[in-house]
Design a protein around this motif. Structure first.
Motif, mmCIF file in Angstrom:
data_model
loop_
_atom_site.group_PDB
_atom_site.id
_atom_site.type_symbol
_atom_site.label_atom_id
_atom_site.label_comp_id
_atom_site.label_asym_id
_atom_site.label_seq_id
_atom_site.Cartn_x
_atom_site.Cartn_y
_atom_site.Cartn_z
ATOM 1 N N PRO A 138 14.506 28.494 55.082
ATOM 2 C CA PRO A 138 15.837 28.237 54.516
ATOM 3 C C PRO A 138 16.860 29.358 54.728
ATOM 4 O O PRO A 138 18.055 29.155 54.512
ATOM 5 C CB PRO A 138 15.534 28.075 53.031
ATOM 6 C CG PRO A 138 14.347 28.971 52.809
ATOM 7 C CD PRO A 138 13.531 28.880 54.080
ATOM 8 N N GLU A 139 16.403 30.528 55.148
ATOM 9 C CA GLU A 139 17.310 31.681 55.216
ATOM 10 C C GLU A 139 18.450 31.415 56.199
ATOM 11 O O GLU A 139 18.228 31.007 57.334
ATOM 12 C CB GLU A 139 16.528 32.926 55.646
ATOM 13 C CG GLU A 139 15.454 33.382 54.667
ATOM 14 C CD GLU A 139 14.188 32.538 54.741
ATOM 15 O OE1 GLU A 139 13.418 32.536 53.769
ATOM 16 O OE2 GLU A 139 13.977 31.864 55.779
ATOM 17 N N GLY A 140 19.648 31.674 55.731
ATOM 18 C CA GLY A 140 20.829 31.495 56.563
ATOM 19 C C GLY A 140 21.430 30.096 56.502
ATOM 20 O O GLY A 140 22.445 29.825 57.145
ATOM 21 N N TYR A 141 20.792 29.238 55.699
ATOM 22 C CA TYR A 141 21.239 27.847 55.564
ATOM 23 C C TYR A 141 21.435 27.494 54.094
ATOM 24 O O TYR A 141 20.825 28.084 53.216
ATOM 25 C CB TYR A 141 20.208 26.886 56.142
ATOM 26 C CG TYR A 141 19.844 27.112 57.584
ATOM 27 C CD1 TYR A 141 18.733 27.884 57.917
ATOM 28 C CD2 TYR A 141 20.594 26.548 58.610
ATOM 29 C CE1 TYR A 141 18.381 28.094 59.240
ATOM 30 C CE2 TYR A 141 20.247 26.750 59.933
ATOM 31 C CZ TYR A 141 19.137 27.525 60.236
ATOM 32 O OH TYR A 141 18.794 27.716 61.551
ATOM 33 N N SER A 142 22.292 26.515 53.865
ATOM 34 C CA SER A 142 22.365 25.867 52.569
ATOM 35 C C SER A 142 22.587 24.384 52.818
ATOM 36 O O SER A 142 22.810 23.965 53.958
ATOM 37 C CB SER A 142 23.497 26.452 51.707
ATOM 38 O OG SER A 142 24.748 26.237 52.343
ATOM 39 N N VAL A 143 22.470 23.588 51.758
ATOM 40 C CA VAL A 143 22.626 22.147 51.901
ATOM 41 C C VAL A 143 23.444 21.601 50.741
ATOM 42 O O VAL A 143 23.613 22.247 49.712
ATOM 43 C CB VAL A 143 21.261 21.406 51.957
ATOM 44 C CG1 VAL A 143 20.537 21.698 53.254
ATOM 45 C CG2 VAL A 143 20.412 21.756 50.747
ATOM 46 N N SER A 144 23.913 20.382 50.963
ATOM 47 C CA SER A 144 24.680 19.704 49.921
ATOM 48 C C SER A 144 24.323 18.226 49.959
ATOM 49 O O SER A 144 24.287 17.610 51.024
ATOM 50 C CB SER A 144 26.180 19.884 50.169
ATOM 51 O OG SER A 144 26.933 19.073 49.292
ATOM 52 N N ARG A 145 24.068 17.688 48.767
ATOM 53 C CA ARG A 145 23.828 16.247 48.675
ATOM 54 C C ARG A 145 24.567 15.734 47.448
ATOM 55 O O ARG A 145 24.022 15.606 46.373
ATOM 56 C CB ARG A 145 22.345 15.925 48.574
ATOM 57 C CG ARG A 145 22.090 14.426 48.725
ATOM 58 C CD ARG A 145 20.799 14.149 49.342
ATOM 59 N NE ARG A 145 20.583 12.723 49.516
ATOM 60 C CZ ARG A 145 19.417 12.130 49.296
ATOM 61 N NH1 ARG A 145 18.393 12.842 48.881
ATOM 62 N NH2 ARG A 145 19.293 10.842 49.503
ATOM 63 N N GLU A 146 25.825 15.378 47.675
ATOM 64 C CA GLU A 146 26.685 14.860 46.611
ATOM 65 C C GLU A 146 26.558 13.350 46.468
ATOM 66 O O GLU A 146 26.810 12.795 45.394
ATOM 67 C CB GLU A 146 28.138 15.245 46.884
ATOM 68 C CG GLU A 146 28.379 16.753 46.855
ATOM 69 C CD GLU A 146 28.106 17.347 45.478
ATOM 70 O OE1 GLU A 146 28.493 16.720 44.472
ATOM 71 O OE2 GLU A 146 27.495 18.430 45.407
#
Lengths: 113, 116
Positions: free
Chosen positions: B61-69
């Motif tokens: 996961p390092e260096g990434y993020s996510v979004s689930r709206e």
């Protein structure tokens, strides 16, 4: 620990030959599923087959067949009379209980005309 | 025909840019996944989500993020793109009920990201 091993990194055969792709898995679960996916040069992974741990019957779909053997923890995939269009990377995968799949490293299959 | 759609097939970004990779599925699946695929390393899980606004770290996961709206959309964000994030990114979805978690995944066609 769960693990999937595809020992063959790359296989190259001449068209019309039969070819077997090996998949060996490790799991302590009694209920699990095994999968094969195909990734052609276009990039999209395509589902080929799902097999549950209680069904050891071999499966045949056209030129494709799968041999599931719990005794050896193997789920091998055979293509009969290979064709150039079968050229792809093939992945074997094992289900886990948290919605994830455990993937093998893939076998690149090259079918030469 | 059921589908997982990734917004871009090819993308070129500069080092330090914030990058958004979008994935939309039309199957009402609960679970969605982001993988990266590199030669010799197979598929590596970055993040996954099993419900709206829920997210779980994968293996890298390092260096990434996510979004689930929303249920149908799962976005992968590279906060500050680096050259080592040049890769093929694959999105997948699957049904998430206890009876269905073993149906396997449906994949998008992938986004080949190059960071220069």
């Amino acid at each position: 620990a769960q693990k999937v091993t595809q020992a063959q990194t790359e296989i190259s055969v001449v068209e019309k030959e039969d070819v077997t792709l090996d998949c060996v898995y490790e799991t302590r679960d009694t209920t699990y599923y095994l999968f094969w996916y195909k990734q052609p040069p276009s990039g999209e992974l395509v589902f080929l087959i799902r097999r549950n741990s209680f069904d050891e019957q071999n499966e045949i779909s056209g030129r494709y067949s799968w041999n599931f053997q719990k005794s050896t923890s193997s789920f091998n995939f055979t293509i009969t009379a290979s064709q150039v269009v079968d050229s792809a990377v093939y992945f074997c995968a094992l289900s886990s209980s948290n919605y994830q799949l455990i993937w093998g490293a893939g076998t690149k299959l090259i079918i030469k005309p | 025909d059921v589908k997982v759609t990734q917004s871009s097939r090819y993308l070129v970004k500069r080092t330090g840019e914030k990058v958004f990779l979008e994935c939309v599925q039309d199957m009402d699946h609960e679970n969605m996944f982001w993988y990266r695929q590199d030669p010799g390393l197979g598929l590596r899980l970055i993040y996954f989500s099993y419900d709206v606004k829920m997210k779980e770290k994968g293996d890298i996961p390092e260096g990434y993020s996510v979004s689930r709206e929303k249920k149908e959309r799962f976005s992968l964000i590279l906060e500050s793109a680096s050259t080592n994030q040049t890769s093929m990114y694959l999105c997948a979805s699957s049904p998430g009920t206890p009876h269905h978690y073993n149906y396997g995944y449906t994949f998008g066609s992938g986004t080949r990201l190059t960071v220069v």
